[in-house]
Motif scaffolding. Sequence first.
Motif, short mmCIF file in Angstrom:
data_model
loop_
_atom_site.label_atom_id
_atom_site.label_comp_id
_atom_site.label_asym_id
_atom_site.label_seq_id
_atom_site.Cartn_x
_atom_site.Cartn_y
_atom_site.Cartn_z
N MET A 49 0.82 -1.20 0.00
CA MET A 49 0.00 0.00 0.00
C MET A 49 0.86 1.27 0.00
N VAL A 50 1.91 1.27 0.82
CA VAL A 50 2.79 2.45 0.88
C VAL A 50 3.47 2.69 -0.48
N SER A 51 4.03 1.62 -1.07
CA SER A 51 4.71 1.79 -2.36
C SER A 51 3.73 2.11 -3.48
N SER A 52 2.49 1.62 -3.34
CA SER A 52 1.47 1.92 -4.34
C SER A 52 1.12 3.41 -4.33
N TYR A 53 0.99 3.98 -3.13
CA TYR A 53 0.70 5.40 -3.04
C TYR A 53 1.90 6.23 -3.50
N MET A 54 3.10 5.71 -3.29
CA MET A 54 4.29 6.39 -3.83
C MET A 54 4.25 6.38 -5.35
N GLY A 55 3.82 5.26 -5.92
CA GLY A 55 3.67 5.18 -7.37
C GLY A 55 2.64 6.15 -7.89
N ALA A 56 1.58 6.35 -7.10
CA ALA A 56 0.53 7.28 -7.50
C ALA A 56 1.06 8.72 -7.55
N LEU A 57 2.05 9.03 -6.72
CA LEU A 57 2.66 10.36 -6.73
C LEU A 57 3.51 10.57 -7.98
N ILE A 58 4.12 9.46 -8.45
CA ILE A 58 4.96 9.53 -9.65
C ILE A 58 4.12 9.54 -10.93
N LEU A 59 2.95 8.92 -10.86
CA LEU A 59 2.10 8.71 -12.03
C LEU A 59 1.82 9.97 -12.85
N PRO A 60 1.55 11.13 -12.20
CA PRO A 60 1.22 12.33 -12.99
C PRO A 60 2.33 12.78 -13.95
N ILE A 61 3.57 12.41 -13.67
CA ILE A 61 4.65 12.87 -14.55
C ILE A 61 4.92 11.87 -15.70
#
Length: 199
Positions: A49-61
């Motif tokens: 879950m933590v790494s998934s939310y980190m991925g979500a932060l990267i996703l917009p770029i």
Amino acid sequence: MGITTFTFLFVIALSIDSFGIGCVLGMKKISLSLRGILTIAFLSGAGFMVSSYMGALILPIVHPDYAERVGALALIGIGLYFLYQYFRKPDHSQKKEPWSQPARVLNDPVAADVDQSGGIKGKEVWLLGAALSLDTLGAGISGAFMGVEPFVTALWISIITFIMLYAGILSGAKLSEKAESVSIVPAVLLITIGIIKLT
């Protein structure tokens, strides 16, 4: 492949190695309490879950047209890494402490019993949990790129990891000959899922 089928295979791929590790512990008569199993299952889900939310932060770029491909390639990379770990010949030239190299526990689950007491308890539970969470950390970022729901997927990872680990320990003696081969399944599944998502 629909998102439901993908999520199901994704969860199985990230949880099934718990069964193989449980088999080894059961075969070696190394005890692990239900509380310990629950802690390990929680760590696996939390790591995803933590790494998934980190991925979500990267996703917009990342350009939307390439996000799924990037996630698929990352899954293939994780699968290849664990495949390499599976086939790599162990290095016995120097004895490495599992505390400094949790990945070692995946190849040698008995190493989690650091004090050789015949049971995994206390900090050793966290060591085994950290080892089993290694693949979920990378896969969480990939999952975010491919649209899986972080909380629901993390919950299912925790549930299936608990079931797999508990079942593995119970059946360790009977399935001891197959225990080692089970650990190759997650790598193959991750690579397969990644290839399917690329096509």
